[in-house]
Scaffold this motif. Structure first.
Motif, short mmCIF file in Angstrom:
data_model
loop_
_atom_site.label_atom_id
_atom_site.label_comp_id
_atom_site.label_asym_id
_atom_site.label_seq_id
_atom_site.Cartn_x
_atom_site.Cartn_y
_atom_site.Cartn_z
N TYR A 99 -18.22 -3.05 13.76
CA TYR A 99 -18.47 -4.44 13.36
C TYR A 99 -19.05 -5.19 14.56
O TYR A 99 -18.87 -4.81 15.71
N TRP A 100 -19.79 -6.25 14.25
CA TRP A 100 -20.43 -7.06 15.27
C TRP A 100 -20.64 -8.46 14.74
O TRP A 100 -20.54 -8.71 13.55
N ARG A 101 -20.91 -9.38 15.64
CA ARG A 101 -21.19 -10.76 15.27
C ARG A 101 -22.69 -11.00 15.35
O ARG A 101 -23.34 -10.70 16.35
N ALA A 102 -23.26 -11.54 14.28
CA ALA A 102 -24.68 -11.89 14.26
C ALA A 102 -24.90 -13.10 15.15
O ALA A 102 -23.97 -13.85 15.45
N PRO A 103 -26.13 -13.32 15.60
CA PRO A 103 -26.42 -14.50 16.41
C PRO A 103 -26.04 -15.81 15.72
O PRO A 103 -25.75 -16.80 16.39
N ASP A 104 -26.03 -15.82 14.36
CA ASP A 104 -25.63 -17.05 13.66
C ASP A 104 -24.12 -17.16 13.49
O ASP A 104 -23.62 -18.10 12.86
N GLY A 105 -23.37 -16.18 14.03
CA GLY A 105 -21.91 -16.25 14.02
C GLY A 105 -21.23 -15.47 12.91
O GLY A 105 -20.01 -15.30 12.94
N THR A 106 -21.96 -14.99 11.92
CA THR A 106 -21.34 -14.23 10.83
C THR A 106 -20.95 -12.84 11.30
O THR A 106 -21.59 -12.26 12.18
N ARG A 107 -19.87 -12.34 10.71
CA ARG A 107 -19.40 -11.00 11.07
C ARG A 107 -20.06 -9.98 10.16
O ARG A 107 -20.13 -10.15 8.95
N ARG A 108 -20.52 -8.90 10.76
CA ARG A 108 -21.16 -7.80 10.04
C ARG A 108 -20.42 -6.51 10.32
O ARG A 108 -19.82 -6.34 11.38
N GLN A 109 -20.52 -5.60 9.35
CA GLN A 109 -19.87 -4.29 9.53
C GLN A 109 -20.70 -3.23 8.79
O GLN A 109 -21.28 -3.51 7.75
N GLY A 110 -20.78 -2.05 9.36
CA GLY A 110 -21.51 -0.98 8.72
C GLY A 110 -21.60 0.26 9.58
O GLY A 110 -21.21 0.24 10.76
N PRO A 111 -22.14 1.35 9.00
CA PRO A 111 -22.31 2.57 9.78
C PRO A 111 -23.53 2.45 10.70
O PRO A 111 -24.60 2.00 10.28
N VAL A 112 -23.36 2.83 11.95
CA VAL A 112 -24.44 2.76 12.93
C VAL A 112 -24.35 3.98 13.86
O VAL A 112 -23.33 4.67 13.89
N LEU A 113 -25.41 4.20 14.60
CA LEU A 113 -25.39 5.21 15.66
C LEU A 113 -25.06 4.51 16.96
O LEU A 113 -25.75 3.58 17.37
N ALA A 114 -23.99 4.96 17.60
CA ALA A 114 -23.55 4.36 18.86
C ALA A 114 -23.91 5.28 20.02
O ALA A 114 -23.87 6.50 19.88
N ASP A 115 -24.23 4.68 21.16
CA ASP A 115 -24.53 5.45 22.36
C ASP A 115 -23.23 5.87 23.04
O ASP A 115 -22.99 5.56 24.21
N LEU A 116 -22.41 6.56 22.30
CA LEU A 116 -21.12 7.04 22.80
C LEU A 116 -20.97 8.51 22.43
O LEU A 116 -21.20 8.89 21.28
N ARG A 117 -20.56 9.34 23.39
CA ARG A 117 -20.39 10.76 23.09
C ARG A 117 -19.12 11.01 22.27
O ARG A 117 -19.13 11.76 21.32
N SER A 118 -18.03 10.39 22.67
CA SER A 118 -16.78 10.55 21.92
C SER A 118 -16.18 9.17 21.69
O SER A 118 -15.37 8.68 22.49
N PRO A 119 -16.59 8.52 20.62
CA PRO A 119 -16.14 7.14 20.37
C PRO A 119 -14.67 7.08 19.92
O PRO A 119 -14.18 7.98 19.24
N HIS A 120 -14.00 6.02 20.32
CA HIS A 120 -12.62 5.74 19.89
C HIS A 120 -12.56 4.32 19.36
O HIS A 120 -13.38 3.48 19.72
N ARG A 121 -11.57 4.07 18.55
CA ARG A 121 -11.39 2.74 17.99
C ARG A 121 -11.29 1.71 19.11
O ARG A 121 -10.58 1.90 20.08
N GLY A 122 -12.08 0.64 19.00
CA GLY A 122 -12.06 -0.42 19.99
C GLY A 122 -13.12 -0.29 21.08
O GLY A 122 -13.30 -1.22 21.87
N ASP A 123 -13.80 0.87 21.13
CA ASP A 123 -14.88 1.03 22.12
C ASP A 123 -16.02 0.06 21.80
O ASP A 123 -16.29 -0.22 20.63
N HIS A 124 -16.66 -0.42 22.85
CA HIS A 124 -17.77 -1.36 22.67
C HIS A 124 -19.09 -0.69 23.04
O HIS A 124 -19.15 0.16 23.91
N PHE A 125 -20.14 -1.13 22.36
CA PHE A 125 -21.50 -0.67 22.66
C PHE A 125 -22.47 -1.76 22.21
O PHE A 125 -22.08 -2.71 21.54
N ARG A 126 -23.72 -1.62 22.61
CA ARG A 126 -24.73 -2.62 22.29
C ARG A 126 -25.65 -2.11 21.19
O ARG A 126 -25.94 -0.92 21.10
N LEU A 127 -26.11 -3.04 20.35
CA LEU A 127 -27.13 -2.71 19.35
C LEU A 127 -28.00 -3.93 19.10
O LEU A 127 -27.64 -5.05 19.39
N TRP A 128 -29.18 -3.65 18.54
CA TRP A 128 -30.17 -4.70 18.29
C TRP A 128 -30.08 -5.17 16.84
O TRP A 128 -30.00 -4.35 15.93
#
Length: 201
Positions: A99-128
């Motif tokens: 999940y992430w916050r849009a620039p207008d403040g709304t919360r979004r959630q969905g499947p994405v590709l993360a730049d993480l080799r072994s992701p865990h709940r609560g890990d943070h990453f950047r997306l466009w």
């Protein structure tokens, strides 16, 4: 340079044929096109592409935003459309529900590709994302836009030079064929009289 020497050589030569002079002029025109028109075309195309790509890059950088996403859980498999990526790129990324916050403040959630080799709940990453928080590709940067414009200009210059040289070769080929056809006609007219007694040869 051969075009200029050809024109000079045939200038007052009594053996000069029309096709010889035409061939020299065609070579000179092709040389001028390659030396002047090709670089000029390349510069114009490159400049136009540079302006358009830089404008597109500025629009994308203004409309796309880098946001921080948080991993909810890891997902198996691959995202639709991810098959075109290289194996090394896929190995360094994981499919997650985030999940992430849009620039207008709304919360979004969905499947994405993360730049993480072994992701865990609560890990943070950047997306466009765009302004509404929808996933989007990374914006075009200025250096990449310049590189694409330079390649477009180089391609246009090479294409112009290739067209000029192709035109020269085709024209010379046709001139040579016409010259050979005239020779054949002259031989046909003169040939039967050769070696005969009492002829005017």
């Amino acid at each position: 340079m051969r075009a200029l020497s050809g024109l000079w050589r045939w200038r007052n030569n009594p053996l000069r044929r029309a096709t010889d002079l035409a061939e020299a002029w065609v070579a000179l025109v092709a040389l001028l096109l390659i030396a002047v028109a090709a670089p000029l075309t390349g510069w114009l195309v490159g400049r136009t592409a540079q302006d358009a790509l830089q404008q597109s890059a500025r629009r994308q950088q203004h409309a796309r935003h880098l946001v921080r996403a948080t991993v909810v859980r890891e997902l198996g498999g691959a995202l639709p459309g991810a098959g075109a990526e290289s194996v090394s790129a896929r190995e360094s990324r994981s499919r997650v529900l985030a999940y992430w916050r849009a620039p207008d403040g709304t919360r979004r959630q969905g499947p994405v590709l993360a730049d993480l080799r072994s992701p865990h709940r609560g890990d943070h990453f950047r997306l466009w994302t765009d302004r509404r928080g929808r996933l989007t590709a990374r914006p075009l940067d200025s250096a990449t836009a310049t590189a694409h414009a330079a390649l477009a200009g180089l391609g246009a210059a090479l294409l112009t030079a290739a067209l000029a040289e192709t035109g020269r070769r085709v024209t010379v080929w046709r001139l040579v064929r016409r010259r050979y056809a005239r020779w054949d006609e002259a031989w046909d007219r003169a040939g039967p009289d050769w070696g005969r007694a009492g002829t005017n040869s």
